[in-house]
Every structure is written in structure tokens, then in C-alpha cells.
Design a protein around this motif. Structure first.
Motif, mmCIF file in Angstrom:
data_model
loop_
_atom_site.group_PDB
_atom_site.id
_atom_site.type_symbol
_atom_site.label_atom_id
_atom_site.label_comp_id
_atom_site.label_asym_id
_atom_site.label_seq_id
_atom_site.Cartn_x
_atom_site.Cartn_y
_atom_site.Cartn_z
ATOM 1 N N THR A 284 -3.964 5.576 34.187
ATOM 2 C CA THR A 284 -3.172 4.631 34.975
ATOM 3 C C THR A 284 -3.638 4.538 36.422
ATOM 4 O O THR A 284 -3.347 3.560 37.105
ATOM 5 C CB THR A 284 -1.682 5.017 34.946
ATOM 6 O OG1 THR A 284 -1.541 6.378 35.374
ATOM 7 C CG2 THR A 284 -1.113 4.873 33.542
ATOM 8 N N ALA A 285 -4.380 5.533 36.886
ATOM 9 C CA ALA A 285 -4.865 5.494 38.265
ATOM 10 C C ALA A 285 -5.890 4.384 38.467
ATOM 11 O O ALA A 285 -5.965 3.777 39.536
ATOM 12 C CB ALA A 285 -5.467 6.846 38.649
ATOM 13 N N ASN A 286 -6.684 4.101 37.427
ATOM 14 C CA ASN A 286 -7.765 3.126 37.564
ATOM 15 C C ASN A 286 -7.610 1.881 36.703
ATOM 16 O O ASN A 286 -8.196 0.839 37.018
ATOM 17 C CB ASN A 286 -9.103 3.789 37.207
ATOM 18 C CG ASN A 286 -9.476 4.888 38.170
ATOM 19 O OD1 ASN A 286 -9.583 4.669 39.369
ATOM 20 N ND2 ASN A 286 -9.663 6.095 37.642
ATOM 21 N N TYR A 287 -6.829 1.954 35.616
ATOM 22 C CA TYR A 287 -6.813 0.852 34.655
ATOM 23 C C TYR A 287 -5.418 0.380 34.283
ATOM 24 O O TYR A 287 -5.177 -0.032 33.150
ATOM 25 C CB TYR A 287 -7.578 1.264 33.392
ATOM 26 C CG TYR A 287 -9.028 1.560 33.657
ATOM 27 C CD1 TYR A 287 -9.922 0.544 33.979
ATOM 28 C CD2 TYR A 287 -9.508 2.868 33.619
ATOM 29 C CE1 TYR A 287 -11.254 0.812 34.247
ATOM 30 C CE2 TYR A 287 -10.841 3.149 33.880
ATOM 31 C CZ TYR A 287 -11.704 2.117 34.196
ATOM 32 O OH TYR A 287 -13.020 2.398 34.464
ATOM 33 N N SER A 288 -4.487 0.398 35.234
ATOM 34 C CA SER A 288 -3.129 -0.051 34.932
ATOM 35 C C SER A 288 -3.051 -1.561 34.723
ATOM 36 O O SER A 288 -2.012 -2.086 34.325
ATOM 37 C CB SER A 288 -2.164 0.363 36.047
ATOM 38 O OG SER A 288 -2.526 -0.233 37.273
ATOM 39 N N MET A 289 -4.165 -2.264 34.962
ATOM 40 C CA MET A 289 -4.187 -3.713 34.770
ATOM 41 C C MET A 289 -4.562 -4.122 33.352
ATOM 42 O O MET A 289 -4.603 -5.305 33.037
ATOM 43 C CB MET A 289 -5.162 -4.365 35.755
ATOM 44 C CG MET A 289 -6.642 -4.307 35.366
ATOM 45 S SD MET A 289 -7.349 -2.623 35.278
ATOM 46 C CE MET A 289 -7.380 -2.214 37.018
ATOM 47 N N MET A 290 -4.819 -3.155 32.456
ATOM 48 C CA MET A 290 -5.316 -3.533 31.136
ATOM 49 C C MET A 290 -4.868 -2.572 30.043
ATOM 50 O O MET A 290 -4.423 -1.457 30.319
ATOM 51 C CB MET A 290 -6.842 -3.616 31.155
ATOM 52 C CG MET A 290 -7.542 -2.285 31.378
ATOM 53 S SD MET A 290 -9.355 -2.433 31.512
ATOM 54 C CE MET A 290 -9.792 -2.830 29.815
#
Length: 201
Positions: free
Chosen positions: A115-121
Motif C-alpha cells: 500500500t505504500a507504493n501501489y494503493s492506486m491499483m
């Protein structure tokens, strides 16, 4: 791109609120890296499907994890016909080489929740269903769903015919995750950065 949705005001990078499907037909396939700026690559969405009077702040797209790429990452280049995979090791990475770059199918990698880097997908099916947990792409996911903020909020009004510009940044189309000498699988597809601007509303 198999599905395009717009998200109502109150949406976030992690959540598309009350999405409206504005996809045209079954979506489209396009060679986005070879199209000159200002030239249409494909028609994938109809903003006339948006609800009048509602304000939209994000776009949500569903795209295939498989991308046909001729590219380079460091000293490692794609090798013609040497493809990655949905569920293989190193996120489904392909073996590259240091010779001439050729056309190969690379995959947006599968990964455990980040979730730190890819919460957009998150991973999905072609129609954006059978969703993985937020910020996760599973080995079985054929597609991924992602969200991007609009450059400015969009509120459709009767009689308005907005012009919509979608820009794809493919400058980093290939990731190399293993070693620059290309001795084993390390090439992955990097999702293009999408910027959407609505004018004339």
C-alpha cells in the motif's frame, strides 16, 4: 484498455466512488509509444455517458498486464519472441539480452500487498471484476485496475461537448529487476503514466 470509468467527487487514489462506465464498445488496443503528440491512438471512452450535474475527480482504467514492447532497461534489452508470463518467477519477468532490442510480451508484475507504493491499483479480470486486494496483483490476474486524479474536476452540463486529452508517458516502459547482464529473467512491463485533461466543459 478494456474499461474506463470516472469517479465522483470524494474519490481517492485508493477508492473510486460511484464509478460510471464510459467505455466505448469493448475498449481498444493501441500502440501508444509510436503515436505523435496530438494524434489519436484509439477511441476508448465517451464522456457523454457521465451523469449531468455530477462532479468527477478521478479516472479508473482497466488494462491488460500483457504489453508488447521493444525496449531497453539499463544494458538489458527485450529479445524478440522471448516473453514473460502472468505468474512466473520475479513477477513474471522475461529474459533479456544485450543484443538488438526485439518485440516481446512483457507483463506488469504480480506482487503481494504494497500500500505504500501501489494503493492506486489492484489486479482484476478484463472487465474490472474479480478484484485482488488493494495494492496487490495476483499470479492469476490477467489485467489490473488503476486510478488517476483528473487535472481538474469535471462536471458535465447539458449541451456541452468537452474535448478530452489522455496522455501516456511510456518513457519508462521496461523495468529490469534482476541484473544488468541479463543472465536470467528480469524484464517487466512498467504501466504507462496516464494524465487526463478535460477542456471545454
Amino acid at each position: 484498455m478494456t474499461k474506463v470509468e470516472i469517479c465522483e467527487s470524494g474519490s481517492t487514489i485508493a477508492n473510486c466512488l460511484n464509478p460510471i462506465d464510459i467505455t466505448t464498445g469493448n475498449g481498444a488496443t493501441a500502440d501508444i509509444a509510436s503515436v505523435e503528440a496530438g494524434v489519436t491512438a484509439a477511441t476508448v471512452a465517451d464522456f457523454g455517458k457521465a451523469t449531468l450535474g455530477k462532479t468527477y475527480t478521478y479516472i479508473q482504467t482497466t488494462m491488460s498486464r500483457a504489453m508488447t514492447i521493444t525496449g531497453t532497461a539499463g544494458n538489458c534489452k527485450t529479445k524478440a519472441g522471448i516473453n514473460g508470463s502472468l505468474g512466473g518467477s520475479a513477477g513474471g519477468a522475461a529474459v533479456g539480452h544485450t543484443g538488438t532490442a526485439g518485440s516481446a510480451i512483457l507483463y506488469v508484475p504480480h506482487f503481494t500487498q504494497d500500500t505504500a507504493n501501489y494503493s492506486m491499483m489492484e489486479g482484476s479480470n478484463a472487465d474490472g471484476s474479480s478484484l485482488a486486494t488493494l495494492a496487490t496483483v495476483r499470479t492469476t490476474d490477467t489485467h489490473f485496475r488503476s486510478r488517476q486524479i483528473l487535472t481538474s474536476p469535471y462536471t458535465p452540463v447539458a449541451g456541452s461537448s468537452p474535448t478530452v486529452f489522455v496522455a501516456f508517458d511510456t518513457s519508462v516502459a521496461v523495468n529490469e529487476v534482476d541484473d544488468a547482464s541479463c543472465t536470467d529473467a528480469g524484464l517487466q512491463a512498467a504501466p504507462p503514466t496516464v494524465t487526463l485533461t478535460v477542456q471545454g466543459q
